[in-house]
Design a protein around this motif. Structure first.
Motif, PDB file in Angstrom:
ATOM      1  N   TYR A 144       0.836  -1.211   0.000  1.00 34.56           N
ATOM      2  CA  TYR A 144       0.000   0.000   0.000  1.00 34.56           C
ATOM      3  C   TYR A 144       0.863   1.251   0.000  1.00 34.56           C
ATOM      4  N   GLU A 145       1.854   1.284   0.895  1.00 34.40           N
ATOM      5  CA  GLU A 145       2.721   2.466   0.998  1.00 34.40           C
ATOM      6  C   GLU A 145       3.402   2.769  -0.338  1.00 34.40           C
ATOM      7  N   ASP A 146       3.682   1.718  -1.116  1.00 33.50           N
ATOM      8  CA  ASP A 146       4.388   1.892  -2.395  1.00 33.50           C
ATOM      9  C   ASP A 146       3.454   2.278  -3.536  1.00 33.50           C
ATOM     10  N   GLY A 147       2.167   2.522  -3.218  1.00 37.94           N
ATOM     11  CA  GLY A 147       1.216   2.905  -4.273  1.00 37.94           C
ATOM     12  C   GLY A 147       0.358   4.088  -3.869  1.00 37.94           C
ATOM     13  N   LYS A 148       0.924   5.007  -3.082  1.00 39.03           N
ATOM     14  CA  LYS A 148       0.178   6.202  -2.666  1.00 39.03           C
ATOM     15  C   LYS A 148       1.086   7.418  -2.662  1.00 39.03           C
ATOM     16  N   LEU A 149       0.495   8.581  -2.418  1.00 39.94           N
ATOM     17  CA  LEU A 149       1.251   9.834  -2.339  1.00 39.94           C
ATOM     18  C   LEU A 149       2.211   9.976  -3.536  1.00 39.94           C
ATOM     19  N   LEU A 150       3.508  10.154  -3.261  1.00 38.45           N
ATOM     20  CA  LEU A 150       4.471  10.394  -4.350  1.00 38.45           C
ATOM     21  C   LEU A 150       4.916   9.105  -5.044  1.00 38.45           C
ATOM     22  N   LYS A 151       4.267   7.978  -4.671  1.00 38.55           N
ATOM     23  CA  LYS A 151       4.523   6.703  -5.375  1.00 38.55           C
ATOM     24  C   LYS A 151       3.250   6.219  -6.089  1.00 38.55           C
ATOM     25  N   LYS A 152       2.254   7.097  -6.232  1.00 43.80           N
ATOM     26  CA  LYS A 152       0.959   6.681  -6.783  1.00 43.80           C
ATOM     27  C   LYS A 152       1.097   6.108  -8.187  1.00 43.80           C
ATOM     28  N   LYS A 153       2.045   6.620  -8.953  1.00 39.89           N
ATOM     29  CA  LYS A 153       2.152   6.159 -10.343  1.00 39.89           C
ATOM     30  C   LYS A 153       2.499   4.674 -10.449  1.00 39.89           C
ATOM     31  N   ASN A 154       3.034   4.080  -9.350  1.00 38.42           N
ATOM     32  CA  ASN A 154       3.286   2.636  -9.364  1.00 38.42           C
ATOM     33  C   ASN A 154       2.005   1.853  -9.644  1.00 38.42           C
ATOM     34  N   THR A 155       0.871   2.344  -9.120  1.00 38.05           N
ATOM     35  CA  THR A 155      -0.418   1.675  -9.342  1.00 38.05           C
ATOM     36  C   THR A 155      -0.697   1.560 -10.836  1.00 38.05           C
ATOM     37  N   PHE A 156      -0.492   2.662 -11.556  1.00 35.71           N
ATOM     38  CA  PHE A 156      -0.799   2.701 -12.987  1.00 35.71           C
ATOM     39  C   PHE A 156       0.209   1.866 -13.784  1.00 35.71           C
TER      40      PHE A 156
ATOM     41  N   LEU B 180      -9.980   6.266 -11.593  1.00 37.11           N
ATOM     42  CA  LEU B 180      -8.776   7.080 -11.772  1.00 37.11           C
ATOM     43  C   LEU B 180      -7.710   6.251 -12.487  1.00 37.11           C
ATOM     44  N   LEU B 181      -7.565   5.005 -12.059  1.00 40.68           N
ATOM     45  CA  LEU B 181      -6.621   4.087 -12.698  1.00 40.68           C
ATOM     46  C   LEU B 181      -6.930   3.950 -14.190  1.00 40.68           C
ATOM     47  N   MET B 182      -8.210   3.803 -14.535  1.00 43.27           N
ATOM     48  CA  MET B 182      -8.596   3.699 -15.950  1.00 43.27           C
ATOM     49  C   MET B 182      -8.199   4.970 -16.709  1.00 43.27           C
ATOM     50  N   GLY B 183      -8.461   6.133 -16.079  1.00 40.80           N
ATOM     51  CA  GLY B 183      -8.117   7.404 -16.720  1.00 40.80           C
ATOM     52  C   GLY B 183      -6.629   7.550 -16.948  1.00 40.80           C
ATOM     53  N   ALA B 184      -5.833   7.049 -15.986  1.00 39.98           N
ATOM     54  CA  ALA B 184      -4.373   7.164 -16.098  1.00 39.98           C
ATOM     55  C   ALA B 184      -3.824   6.224 -17.173  1.00 39.98           C
ATOM     56  N   ILE B 185      -4.326   4.991 -17.245  1.00 45.07           N
ATOM     57  CA  ILE B 185      -3.757   4.026 -18.206  1.00 45.07           C
ATOM     58  C   ILE B 185      -4.106   4.386 -19.648  1.00 45.07           C
ATOM     59  N   ILE B 186      -5.266   5.027 -19.868  1.00 49.44           N
ATOM     60  CA  ILE B 186      -5.581   5.377 -21.267  1.00 49.44           C
ATOM     61  C   ILE B 186      -4.789   6.595 -21.725  1.00 49.44           C
ATOM     62  N   ASN B 187      -4.351   7.424 -20.791  1.00 51.10           N
ATOM     63  CA  ASN B 187      -3.438   8.504 -21.179  1.00 51.10           C
ATOM     64  C   ASN B 187      -2.044   7.956 -21.462  1.00 51.10           C
ATOM     65  N   GLU B 188      -1.666   6.949 -20.680  1.00 49.29           N
ATOM     66  CA  GLU B 188      -0.300   6.399 -20.740  1.00 49.29           C
ATOM     67  C   GLU B 188      -0.136   5.386 -21.874  1.00 49.29           C
ATOM     68  N   ALA B 189      -1.092   4.462 -22.020  1.00 46.84           N
ATOM     69  CA  ALA B 189      -0.927   3.358 -22.989  1.00 46.84           C
ATOM     70  C   ALA B 189      -2.260   2.988 -23.643  1.00 46.84           C
ATOM     71  N   PRO B 190      -2.909   3.928 -24.339  1.00 46.65           N
ATOM     72  CA  PRO B 190      -4.238   3.652 -24.903  1.00 46.65           C
ATOM     73  C   PRO B 190      -4.226   2.527 -25.933  1.00 46.65           C
ATOM     74  N   GLU B 191      -3.064   2.332 -26.561  1.00 48.96           N
ATOM     75  CA  GLU B 191      -2.985   1.337 -27.646  1.00 48.96           C
ATOM     76  C   GLU B 191      -3.113  -0.102 -27.146  1.00 48.96           C
ATOM     77  N   LEU B 192      -2.994  -0.306 -25.832  1.00 49.94           N
ATOM     78  CA  LEU B 192      -3.063  -1.675 -25.290  1.00 49.94           C
ATOM     79  C   LEU B 192      -4.492  -2.200 -25.196  1.00 49.94           C
ATOM     80  N   TYR B 193      -5.483  -1.302 -25.235  1.00 50.89           N
ATOM     81  CA  TYR B 193      -6.848  -1.695 -24.872  1.00 50.89           C
ATOM     82  C   TYR B 193      -7.837  -1.426 -26.006  1.00 50.89           C
ATOM     83  N   ASN B 194      -8.771  -2.373 -26.180  1.00 50.40           N
ATOM     84  CA  ASN B 194      -9.856  -2.163 -27.143  1.00 50.40           C
ATOM     85  C   ASN B 194     -11.026  -1.443 -26.498  1.00 50.40           C
TER      86      ASN B 194
END
Length: 686
Positions: free
Chosen positions: A499-511, A542-556
């Motif tokens: 959890y600690e590794d996926g919040k605050l200034l490490k949130k991008k790890n989640t995405f 939020l995760l969905m919003g982040a991944i489509i900005n980052e790697a939209p080509e992966l998903y149909n």
């Protein structure tokens, strides 16, 4: 019916609104959508609903079939496993053709006549949304308090009912969390009041039956904290809990002395988390004291609660997270998590027994259930897996024998658990961390890259999505879908550090973790980008919003349910429910360090002129957790900026809130619509 490709989507008007912070100027063209009472806002939401319905009109028959199929697997005339409390057996049951539960009880024996406490089917009449919560029976068994929400905004009115006469008292308390606790005098109720604007639970009141004015007992002055009040399982104490993301504080009062003064158990220290359970003349404390990241169990005497005198009962372990404890007269039951898997440990107080319940695979969920009886050697626990329906099991802690009290029935005669396979696999994230996934599919599927696959995750607040059984999900699995839960950082699947590794200034790890899982699934030929779909709700949105900005080509295709996508603006607005209490999760953007970091991933702020996947976005007009305007603004901006001709639908439930529709089967209609969206993209229509 043909698809309405010539129907134009609604285009929202732009009114530039300047937002400046730390010398940084953002222009929000859709800020005007925040005004929920403005006719233009309602007209826009209705226009989006109409567009979605028109575009998906060719799937309406299929949606109805899916709904009937899902509903047909559920036993309509069903009831919970009864549990005994204070001389009565309590039961929740459903009747055929009715969408809401009936709460009842039987005195002493299950053979005795039933007393109906609440028939929610009658109570829901005339309401487009209805939710009953916080049922609390007085110690003398004569009165019951309860909360009712008819908007979906999680804003409850508390009522008190005389069980014998059926009469509802005039005592009515507005703007509460819905739950309340009785003192032992049978006439004093303690309850939690919410701020009318932010909906933060911040005050504890004392209500005396029949009296007009309630007494304010406690007010939480720190707007990053919330409060609640409850009774200890031992029934000796009324307890006020003050909580924030990182810190706890408890106040206790003898339940025999409701007019006494609450005492602080251990005053708050930033970063000190603890919870308390009472047993005999001790309190048992689950805490992260002294850097116990995965928590340890301690105890102290009732009359000597100083933190320096807390004694260790179960030490901190680096590889085992202690999640919860259940206290019985002769036994302590500890819920743990090791290598991502649930474990239930049973210890006799006298030290003669200490063992774990045996579980035998890697894709299951086990948890302790309703254990309100203190003086018993019987433990209730629940078990299910990706391929096994839920069971409620009664386990004799002394003899180690178990009885399955109930296994969820999957009706229709088609489901056989041996027809499905589950596995746990691991992807490697950008930083080398191994990310676990729980996978389920129908036997016989070939891993040739052609399978449709739905990848789901949440990944925030330390909330863990365990691999659980879903009869609704069978409608995808039986049509060839693979279903994957990605256990990304930000949850607690692999312990508190996860959890600690996926919040605050490490949130991008989640995405990044979620994208790494997608890449792994494609590489190992479970699916391909032509057939890969992703889904998440709320912080998972939020995760969905982040991944489509980052790697939209992966998903149909993407389903974003009640998505938290306008992170910067929301976290700067302390009038919005939840904002101030979330600074320790996301960071406080009033600090430039957090402002810049949040802005670098906030989905709304990072939309670009490029192609995005097909998308279905859902929200509720009365949502108190993620306000409707976040998804509405996001979709409006997406329509304006994206370069593709893929589907983009916004569906707003105009009667409900964060949890969607009320009623037992209404939510299945939402599931059917979401599944029809995915299946339609795969060309599957029956």
């Amino acid at each position: 019916m043909t698809k309405h490709s010539n129907v134009k989507p609604p285009i929202a008007k732009k009114i530039p609104h300047h937002l400046e912070k730390h010398g940084d100027l953002r222009v929000d063209n859709y800020f005007w959508m925040k005004d929920r009472d403005h006719p233009e806002v309602i007209n826009y939401l209705n226009a989006e609903n109409e567009y979605c319905d028109t575009q998906m009109a060719h799937t309406k028959g299929f949606q109805k079939d899916l709904f009937e199929e899902m509903k047909a697997r559920i036993k309509e005339d069903d009831s919970s496993v009864p549990y005994k409390y204070n001389g009565y057996w309590y039961i929740t049951r459903f009747e055929k053709g009715k969408g809401y539960p009936i709460y009842s009880r039987k005195k002493d024996s299950l053979n005795n006549p039933e007393e109906v406490l609440f028939d929610c089917n009658k109570m829901a009449e005339g309401h487009s949304y209805f939710k009953l919560a916080g049922i609390s029976v007085s110690p003398n068994n004569k009165l019951v308090s309860y909360g009712v929400d008819t908007t979906g905004r999680r804003n409850y009115t508390i009522h008190v009912k005389n069980i014998e006469s059926g009469e509802v008292a005039n005592d009515r308390v507005l703007h509460t969390t819905g739950s309340s606790s009785w003192a032992n005098d049978n006439k004093t109720l303690f309850y939690t009041k919410k701020d009318e604007v932010t909906l933060r639970a911040y005050q504890i009141y004392k209500h005396k039956l029949g009296e007009k004015d309630d007494e304010l007992i406690f007010q939480e002055g720190d707007d990053t904290f919330g409060v609640t009040v409850y009774k200890s399982k031992s029934r000796k104490y009324i307890i006020i809990a003050c909580y924030s993301t990182l810190t706890n504080e408890y106040h206790i009062l003898n339940a025999d002395q409701p007019d006494g003064k609450f005492e602080v158990f251990q005053k708050r220290v930033r970063g000190l988390e603890y919870s308390i359970s009472h047993y005999k003349n001790h309190f048992y404390i689950l805490t992260n004291k002294d850097k116990a990241t995965n928590f340890k169990l301690m105890k102290c005497r009732e009359e000597d609660r100083k933190i320096n005198n807390w004694e260790e009962v179960i030490a901190h372990r680096k590889d085992v997270l202690i999640e919860n404890i259940d206290i019985f007269k002769d036994y302590l039951v500890v819920s743990e998590r090791s290598n991502g898997l649930n474990e239930i440990r049973i210890k006799r107080w006298d030290g003669t027994q200490d063992y774990y319940l045996p579980f035998d695979n890697e894709t299951y969920t086990a948890y302790t259930g309703t254990n309100v009886d203190f003086d018993t050697e019987l433990l209730r626990y629940g078990y299910n897996s990706l391929t096994t329906p839920s069971s409620v099991i009664e386990f004799n802690m002394r003899t180690k024998t178990k009885t399955v009290l109930k296994e969820q029935e999957v009706l229709g005669g088609k489901f056989k658990k041996e027809n499905y396979t589950s596995e746990r696999i691991w992807a490697t994230a950008e930083d080398g961390t191994k990310i676990p996934m729980s996978v389920v599919y129908k036997k016989g599927i070939k891993k040739d890259g052609n399978n449709p696959l739905l990848q789901y995750a949440y990944g925030s607040y330390g909330s863990t999505v365990d691999p659980y059984f879903s009869s609704v999900r069978l409608s995808l699995l039986d049509r060839g879908f693979i279903y994957v839960i990605a256990h990304v950082r930000g949850g607690e699947y692999l312990g508190r550090q996860w959890y600690e590794d996926g919040k605050l200034l490490k949130k991008k790890n989640t995405f990044k973790d979620f994208i790494a899982c997608s890449i792994h699934l494609i590489k190992e030929r479970y699916t391909s980008s032509k057939h890969l779909y992703a889904m998440g709700g709320s912080a998972g949105g939020l995760l969905m919003g982040a991944i489509i900005n980052e790697a939209p080509e992966l998903y149909n295709g993407i389903i974003a349910a009640v998505p938290f996508v306008d992170v910067v603006t929301t976290m700067l607005d302390d009038s919005i429910p939840l904002t101030t209490g979330e600074y320790d999760e996301w960071g406080n953007p009033n600090d430039i360090l957090y402002y810049n970091y949040i802005k670098s991933y906030s989905p709304y702020d990072n939309l670009q002129s490029k192609a995005y996947p097909n998308m279905l976005v859902t929200t509720g007009l009365n949502d108190s957790q993620v306000q409707y305007w976040e998804p509405a603004k996001w979709v409006a901006k997406l329509r304006n900026i994206k370069t593709d001709s893929n589907k983009l639908y916004l569906k707003t439930n105009m009667d409900a809130g964060h949890g969607g529709a009320s009623g037992r089967f209404e939510s299945l209609k939402e599931d059917a619509e979401e599944f029809a969206f995915l299946l339609d993209l795969e060309g599957i229509s029956s």
